[in-house]
Design an enzyme around this catalytic site. Sequence first.
Site, PDB file in Angstrom:
ATOM      1  N   LYS A  49       0.855  -1.194   0.000  1.00  0.00           N
ATOM      2  CA  LYS A  49       0.000   0.000   0.000  1.00  0.00           C
ATOM      3  C   LYS A  49       0.893   1.248   0.000  1.00  0.00           C
ATOM      4  O   LYS A  49       1.910   1.289   0.699  1.00  0.00           O
ATOM      5  CB  LYS A  49      -0.891  -0.019   1.248  1.00  0.00           C
ATOM      6  CG  LYS A  49      -1.969   1.064   1.280  1.00  0.00           C
ATOM      7  CD  LYS A  49      -2.841   0.928   2.530  1.00  0.00           C
ATOM      8  CE  LYS A  49      -3.953   1.968   2.592  1.00  0.00           C
ATOM      9  NZ  LYS A  49      -4.780   1.851   3.811  1.00  0.00           N
ATOM     10  N   SER A  52      -9.670   2.423   3.078  1.00  0.00           N
ATOM     11  CA  SER A  52      -8.800   3.116   2.152  1.00  0.00           C
ATOM     12  C   SER A  52      -7.923   2.201   1.308  1.00  0.00           C
ATOM     13  O   SER A  52      -7.415   2.608   0.278  1.00  0.00           O
ATOM     14  CB  SER A  52      -7.900   4.069   2.934  1.00  0.00           C
ATOM     15  OG  SER A  52      -7.022   3.341   3.783  1.00  0.00           O
ATOM     16  N   SER A  56      -9.695  -0.018   7.240  1.00  0.00           N
ATOM     17  CA  SER A  56      -9.123   0.116   5.895  1.00  0.00           C
ATOM     18  C   SER A  56      -8.468  -1.142   5.345  1.00  0.00           C
ATOM     19  O   SER A  56      -8.123  -1.201   4.171  1.00  0.00           O
ATOM     20  CB  SER A  56      -8.099   1.256   5.865  1.00  0.00           C
ATOM     21  OG  SER A  56      -8.759   2.492   5.907  1.00  0.00           O
TER      22      SER A  56
END
Lengths: 509, 507
Positions: B86, B161, B185
């Site tokens: 990420k 997210s 997330s």
Amino acid sequence: MTAATHLVGYDDAMKAFDPVFGIEVHVELNTKTKMFCGCENTFGNEPNTQVCPVCLGLPGSMPVTNEKAVESAIRLGLALGCSIRESSRFARKNYFYPDLAKDYQISQYDEPTSYEGELEVVLDDGTVVMIGIERAHMEEDAGKNTHVGGTGGIQGASHSLVDYNRGGVPLVEIVTKPIEGMGERTAEVARAYVATIRDIVRALGISDGRMEQGRLRADVNLSLRPKAADGEDQSAVPFGKRSETKNINSLRAVERSIHYEAGRQAALLLAGQPVVQETRHWHEDTSSTTPGRSKEEAEEYRYFPEPDLLPVEPSREWIEELRATLPEHPAKMRARLREEWGFSDLEMRDAVAADALTLIADTVAAGAAPQAARKWWMGELARTANEQDVTLPELPVTPAHIAELQRLVDEGKINDKLARQALEGVLAGEGSPAEVVASRGLEVVSDDSALEAAVDDALASQPEVLDKIREGKVQAAGAIVGAVMKATRGQADAGRVREIILARAGVEG
Amino acid sequence: MTDWTDPTQVTRASALEMADAMRAGTVTSVELVQAHLDRIAAVDGPVHAFLYVNAEEALATAAAVDADRATGAALPLLAGVPIAIKDVLVTKGMPTTAGSRILEGWLPPYDATVTAKVRAARMPILGKTNMDEFAMGSSTEHSGYGPTHNPWDLERIPGGSGGGSSASLAAWETPLAIGSDTGGSIRQPAAVTGTVGVKPTYGGVSRYGAIALASSLDQLGPCARTVADTAALHEVMGGHDVMDATSLDEPVPSCLEAARDGAANGLAGVRIGVVKELGGEGYQDGVKQRFEEGLDHLRALGAEIVEVSCPSFKYALAAYYLILPSEASSNLAKFDSVRFGLRVERDTIEKTMGATRAEGFGDEVKRRIILGTYALSAGYYDAYYGSAQKVRTLIQRDFAAAFEQADVLVSPTAPTTPFKIGERIDDPLAMYLNDVATIPANLAGIPGMSLPAGVAPEDGLPVGFQILAPAHEDARLYRIGAALEKALVAQWGGPLASLAPELEVAP
Ligand SMILES: [Zn+2]
């Protein structure tokens, strides 16, 4: 400036009003590394060479507390008579400024490590004043901005450069309680208080306390209030509006800024004008202050507990261990040393002012008599330091050198004049006093046959001297002593030369 | 069985299968990395899971692993298995943006601790995955670089997210990914893409080098398509770090062993608590149905199901939306144009900072900075931030009481299946409700997992099953998760992701 352009003198201001003041002192700790990262904590390096992701506030970086800094802060808190909180927290103080890498400063807010202390401050005349300490908390220093172009200030600069080497250096901020009732001694007390803090951090060995280098900085709050009517309680009169003079970096400036601010505020008040609550900047060149931020635009710091750090939780045992390492209070140590050394008040005060106390103590510890040690440091060496515009501790000579030098004098190996030459050699880096004496051939001529020969040579060219001596004019021997000293390039023992001359004249010395 | 000579089949294997195949000599790391790079090239146009593809370095790492393996050198378990990271984690030599335009083009000069651990585990890094800007969002629509699309239905959100990480797994672009979970997330994206994601105990994985959103809530964790794969990755990521003062000084939990134990031995004697407050009204029918079905499986595996109540959870969302913006408003202050990232030059530094932040931050980031700045202001602190911290304590107490009655707690991960891109973009409150079931774990610092529970009958889209365990008991998630997964996979005839419609492949 507003209408009150003239100042009231300090003494008049103090007669007309009752002053209340408070001081915040920032001490930079001399830990090996910074407060929250592993960067070296040293000064004077190329800009931005002592930085890492943490003290540059790069995205993703996190702080880790320097345990040594915590130890220094707790020792300082203890030396200030503070209580040490079992659990204290770091907090973020949020404000935008280019020298603040993260745009927040890690500080302490509602839970400072040290709180509620009391410090004994001794004035020059021996008066003892107790100063209440509100708190002593840990925080990190900011970097340094340099404004390029214009006058060096931010106004008119073409651009600014930021050096983050100082960013993250550990600081302890010591905050006093409001100090009341000092009257005309306010400036003197303020100065003595800051001097005491400086002496304490030095005695603790946690900072060199050098104000001119910014390692110790003071902010002074001052307000004036009306004097209470006769029979009324002064402490019942509310405080006046205060100004805060920032970043004062000498003891003299602490005193002078109070003189200036008291005069300025008194003039405003006497003219019926209000004192604005604001921060002010001290200007050394003009001995005056100018306004900074006013209270209306005061910062909103949005403090909250620093979530990246755990609370500081020193064990009771550790605190007691640290308490046991505390040095003697500087004022008490001074009184004790004055007694032990037999110095006069003036001698002691001069030695303190010249920053020579530790040097003298170490010289005495190395074997010299106290007065002899004092004479070297406060005489020859003070002059040299003054000429070279450095402080005594910065001279390339150690207390051990001075003790050795004095021992050579005491043993009669050299006289005072030769000792000064030997010291010159030491300062020039030629080695220890004994080494300089050997290499420069400074040892006194104590061989009687050599001295007798020199005396006889001198008498041969001035035979009338012996008669004069026999007639009772003993001072006539001086001419021969002078000649002998000249012939031996000062290396003769003048006393011994005199004895030989008197013996030659058949007169008892 | 996987045909390791067929590149399209290779990417369908699990990470542990890939590791086994490399050890057996049936496939090389270079072949694996190349197969995944090809897959990314083929499908990532429409999916947009990656912000940066690290092809050259990934192949070099793979080649070095293959060479070492050829010499018979001992290698870490996952050596040679590719992974996606990420974009919230800093990676030396790879651009890192946290999904924000304000960091466009920034090359970090250092590696996050977890990045360094991934490198030490000899895992080729395929690239950086898309995310909502600074991890603020539940849909990845708030990325400064455009939304990621859900491989199950490209018109729908992949969660957020960490939508880039979850979508990359569902699209077979990587077998493993790293996520960060501040309020869900990792777990919510896993739920809506039919993948697995774990938020470890707070402090179990170092945060050093993870661009902070809300420091007291953020936690990095593993994402994969199987429970055992997340377990293996968890063990790579976890452990004490001197660079993170909040990291736990305790051994990494034995996640893989727990997963194998759960899959092999069932759940006899395990007490499972259903959280009354995390279900019912507001939850989609198909979500509730799949959740109940999961409970049936757990019962069949020998577990005892009890109902527990956590009355303070109703305040969780409100407390979260005070604590998060408060911490974020401070964490994001450093993006000021002075040292890195975007600079919009103006005639004073104040104006330059203001203009840079106005241009560099997106609307959601600005919204939360304003909220947080307000909540921390003098006069409001006690009422907002202070009260929110008290709610946090109440939620921790609710969990403590619930864990007296049950070994783990369960709930649906998210109230609904993935919604359409754009559907909630102008309704922040509806968006925030997505995280109602995941947020309590972050407020309490406990570990949580989301694993696939099947698809909702009404829309054919994935549903997530959440398991929560007490702090430090991460291994329980893997034990129970692996047992449930085994039962569900047997029912489906394969991993849920394999039931997703095939993506169109670019020529
Ligand atoms: Zn540093």
